[in-house]
Design a protein around this motif. Structure first.
Motif, mmCIF file in Angstrom:
data_model
loop_
_atom_site.group_PDB
_atom_site.id
_atom_site.type_symbol
_atom_site.label_atom_id
_atom_site.label_comp_id
_atom_site.label_asym_id
_atom_site.label_seq_id
_atom_site.Cartn_x
_atom_site.Cartn_y
_atom_site.Cartn_z
ATOM 1 N N ASP A 168 0.829 -1.144 -0.006
ATOM 2 C CA ASP A 168 -0.018 -0.060 -0.189
ATOM 3 C C ASP A 168 0.863 1.187 -0.045
ATOM 4 N N GLN A 169 2.135 1.262 0.694
ATOM 5 C CA GLN A 169 2.725 2.201 0.725
ATOM 6 C C GLN A 169 3.497 2.656 -0.622
ATOM 7 N N VAL A 170 3.969 1.510 -1.290
ATOM 8 C CA VAL A 170 4.519 1.839 -2.640
ATOM 9 C C VAL A 170 3.237 2.285 -3.419
ATOM 10 N N LEU A 171 2.244 1.884 -3.468
ATOM 11 C CA LEU A 171 1.106 2.262 -4.533
ATOM 12 C C LEU A 171 0.818 3.555 -4.096
ATOM 13 N N LEU A 172 0.943 4.095 -2.977
ATOM 14 C CA LEU A 172 0.821 5.453 -2.497
ATOM 15 C C LEU A 172 1.732 6.475 -3.141
ATOM 16 N N VAL A 173 2.955 5.798 -2.959
ATOM 17 C CA VAL A 173 4.179 6.629 -3.327
ATOM 18 C C VAL A 173 4.096 6.918 -4.907
ATOM 19 N N ARG A 174 3.548 5.817 -5.617
ATOM 20 C CA ARG A 174 3.407 5.875 -6.736
ATOM 21 C C ARG A 174 2.319 6.771 -7.459
ATOM 22 N N ARG A 175 1.394 7.022 -6.806
ATOM 23 C CA ARG A 175 0.137 7.840 -7.059
ATOM 24 C C ARG A 175 0.621 9.217 -6.957
ATOM 25 N N LEU A 176 1.315 9.357 -5.709
ATOM 26 C CA LEU A 176 1.590 10.845 -5.327
ATOM 27 C C LEU A 176 2.707 11.395 -6.218
ATOM 28 N N ARG A 177 3.583 10.481 -6.641
ATOM 29 C CA ARG A 177 4.535 10.990 -7.668
ATOM 30 C C ARG A 177 3.794 11.138 -9.071
ATOM 31 N N GLY A 178 2.881 10.401 -9.170
ATOM 32 C CA GLY A 178 2.404 10.774 -10.604
ATOM 33 C C GLY A 178 1.521 12.256 -10.635
ATOM 34 N N LEU A 179 1.357 12.584 -9.336
ATOM 35 C CA LEU A 179 0.462 13.945 -9.190
ATOM 36 C C LEU A 179 1.555 14.974 -9.043
ATOM 37 N N GLY A 180 3.055 14.645 -9.221
ATOM 38 C CA GLY A 180 3.942 15.459 -9.144
ATOM 39 C C GLY A 180 4.596 15.866 -7.688
ATOM 40 N N LEU A 181 4.223 15.133 -6.693
ATOM 41 C CA LEU A 181 4.727 15.634 -5.198
ATOM 42 C C LEU A 181 6.232 15.323 -5.134
ATOM 43 N N SER A 182 6.648 15.980 -4.469
ATOM 44 C CA SER A 182 8.337 15.810 -4.260
ATOM 45 C C SER A 182 8.482 14.644 -3.195
ATOM 46 N N LEU A 183 9.644 13.948 -3.259
ATOM 47 C CA LEU A 183 9.852 12.871 -2.338
ATOM 48 C C LEU A 183 9.608 13.335 -0.954
ATOM 49 N N THR A 184 10.337 14.400 -0.671
ATOM 50 C CA THR A 184 9.967 15.095 0.788
ATOM 51 C C THR A 184 8.633 15.071 1.129
ATOM 52 N N ALA A 185 7.738 15.628 0.255
ATOM 53 C CA ALA A 185 6.334 15.811 0.517
ATOM 54 C C ALA A 185 5.732 14.483 0.731
ATOM 55 N N ILE A 186 6.268 13.289 0.019
ATOM 56 C CA ILE A 186 5.771 12.099 0.052
ATOM 57 C C ILE A 186 6.013 11.274 1.577
ATOM 58 N N VAL A 187 7.489 11.607 1.727
ATOM 59 C CA VAL A 187 7.922 11.194 3.184
ATOM 60 C C VAL A 187 7.125 11.716 4.147
ATOM 61 N N ASP A 188 6.552 12.904 4.192
ATOM 62 C CA ASP A 188 5.867 13.684 5.125
ATOM 63 C C ASP A 188 4.573 12.929 5.378
ATOM 64 N N VAL A 189 4.004 12.698 4.275
ATOM 65 C CA VAL A 189 2.598 11.873 4.346
ATOM 66 C C VAL A 189 2.892 10.467 4.874
ATOM 67 N N LEU A 190 3.979 9.783 4.492
ATOM 68 C CA LEU A 190 4.047 8.415 5.286
ATOM 69 C C LEU A 190 4.531 8.252 6.627
ATOM 70 N N THR A 191 5.019 9.550 7.055
ATOM 71 C CA THR A 191 5.267 9.715 8.419
ATOM 72 C C THR A 191 4.334 10.422 9.201
ATOM 73 N N ALA A 192 3.098 10.592 8.419
ATOM 74 C CA ALA A 192 2.180 11.181 9.228
ATOM 75 C C ALA A 192 2.268 12.732 9.693
ATOM 76 N N ARG A 193 3.446 13.581 9.131
ATOM 77 C CA ARG A 193 3.376 14.693 9.428
ATOM 78 C C ARG A 193 2.503 15.670 8.831
ATOM 79 N N VAL A 194 1.966 15.296 7.699
ATOM 80 C CA VAL A 194 0.768 16.014 7.067
ATOM 81 C C VAL A 194 -0.099 14.986 6.557
#
Length: 311
Positions: free
Chosen positions: A55-81
């Motif tokens: 599920d994490q990998v699929l979420l990362v793939r979808r967020l990257r598809g929307l153009g989100l940066s890796l930093t932003a994605i890490v913040d999502v995965l770690t529940a910072r945002v």
């Protein structure tokens, strides 16, 4: 993979790639960047819990598809945002980028459409506003110096009413007008001219600038519709309000002598003043306080004119 590993339910990077459709090379990159945190086998191989990692990998793939940066994605995965917060931040950044591109395109059109003999001058003019936010800040700084030490709440109100923000989707003409507006305020003679129009002959005699600006703003608000309707300037309640504001701020009475001082103490016909407000109208498409104040000046001129002799 060992039998123990399979009993633990963990999978290797190849199996994770198969389950998610993400190449092994990309998964290794995610691990190196700290997006995925694998365990290690006794042999040093990366191992993943498919229950959570897929599920994490699929979420990362979808967020990257929307153009989100890796930093932003890490913040999502770690529940910072949250996902919605991360997407909102990305959308705001994209809006800023689109605004910059739209402004740049209008600038290019303005240079392209200029007559050949004026293209070099047009290019030099627009170079001053390639950063539209810096151009706006320069206008705010111009007025802040004129209006100091006005309280911040009143200054913010003045800014909202009298300083045009760069249009979100400008035409070539609006970009040129904005550049010319910045050029007007950069003229050393503009600040004294504007100051004299605001404060009239004796700025040191003004005891309460808040009272003056509030009253003048109310007078301009009344006169504005008359300007739009092209009504000829004439004495009326709008002029009375304008004079009452100046009289109250100076703690004087509205006398004929006072009216002469207010009339001749300003420089309402200065071409720099007219240029500023004309350009502001071109940018916003609205009647400006400057146009209303000039209407009031002409109304005062008519009110103080000696009556024609009776034949």
């Amino acid at each position: 993979m060992t039998e123990n590993t399979r009993r633990d339910g963990l999978v290797g990077i190849g199996e994770l790639s198969r389950q998610t459709g993400v190449p092994v090379r990309t998964l290794r990159f995610y691990c190196d960047e700290g997006i995925l945190e694998p365990r290690r086998s006794s042999g040093g191989h990366r191992l993943f819990d498919p229950v959570t990692t897929v599920d994490q990998v699929l979420l990362v793939r979808r967020l990257r598809g929307l153009g989100l940066s890796l930093t932003a994605i890490v913040d999502v995965l770690t529940a910072r945002v949250s996902i919605s917060e991360a997407v909102a931040i990305e959308r705001a950044a994209l809006d800023t980028e689109l605004g910059t591109l739209t402004w740049r395109r209008a600038s290019l059109v303005a240079v392209e459409d200029a007559p050949p003999s004026r293209r070099a001058a047009r290019l030099a003019l627009l170079a001053a506003v390639h950063d539209r936010h810096a151009a706006y800040d320069s206008l705010v700084t111009f007025w802040r110096r004129l209006l100091a030490p006005l309280p911040s709440d009143m200054f913010d109100g003045f800014v909202a009413m009298n300083i045009p923000e760069p249009p979100a989707d400008p035409t070539a003409r609006q970009v040129v007008a904005y550049a010319e507006l910045v050029t007007v305020t950069a003229d050393p003679a503009s600040a004294p001219a504007m100051s004299r129009q605001l404060w009239r002959p004796d700025p040191v005699g003004i005891h309460d600038k808040r009272v003056l600006l509030t009253g003048v703003a109310e007078a301009c608000g009344i006169a504005g519709p008359l300007v739009v309707a092209r009504v000829e300037p004439r004495p009326g309640i709008e002029l009375d309000q304008f004079l009452a504001a100046h009289a109250a701020a100076r703690r004087e009475g509205d006398t004929p002598r006072f009216r002469q001082r207010i009339l001749h103490g300003g420089n309402d016909t200065d071409p720099r003043i007219h240029r500023y407000w004309k350009l502001t109208t071109e940018i916003t498409g609205e009647t400006t306080a400057g146009a209303a104040q000039y209407w009031l000046y002409r109304a005062l001129e008519r009110a103080t004119r000696p009556a024609a002799p009776v034949p």
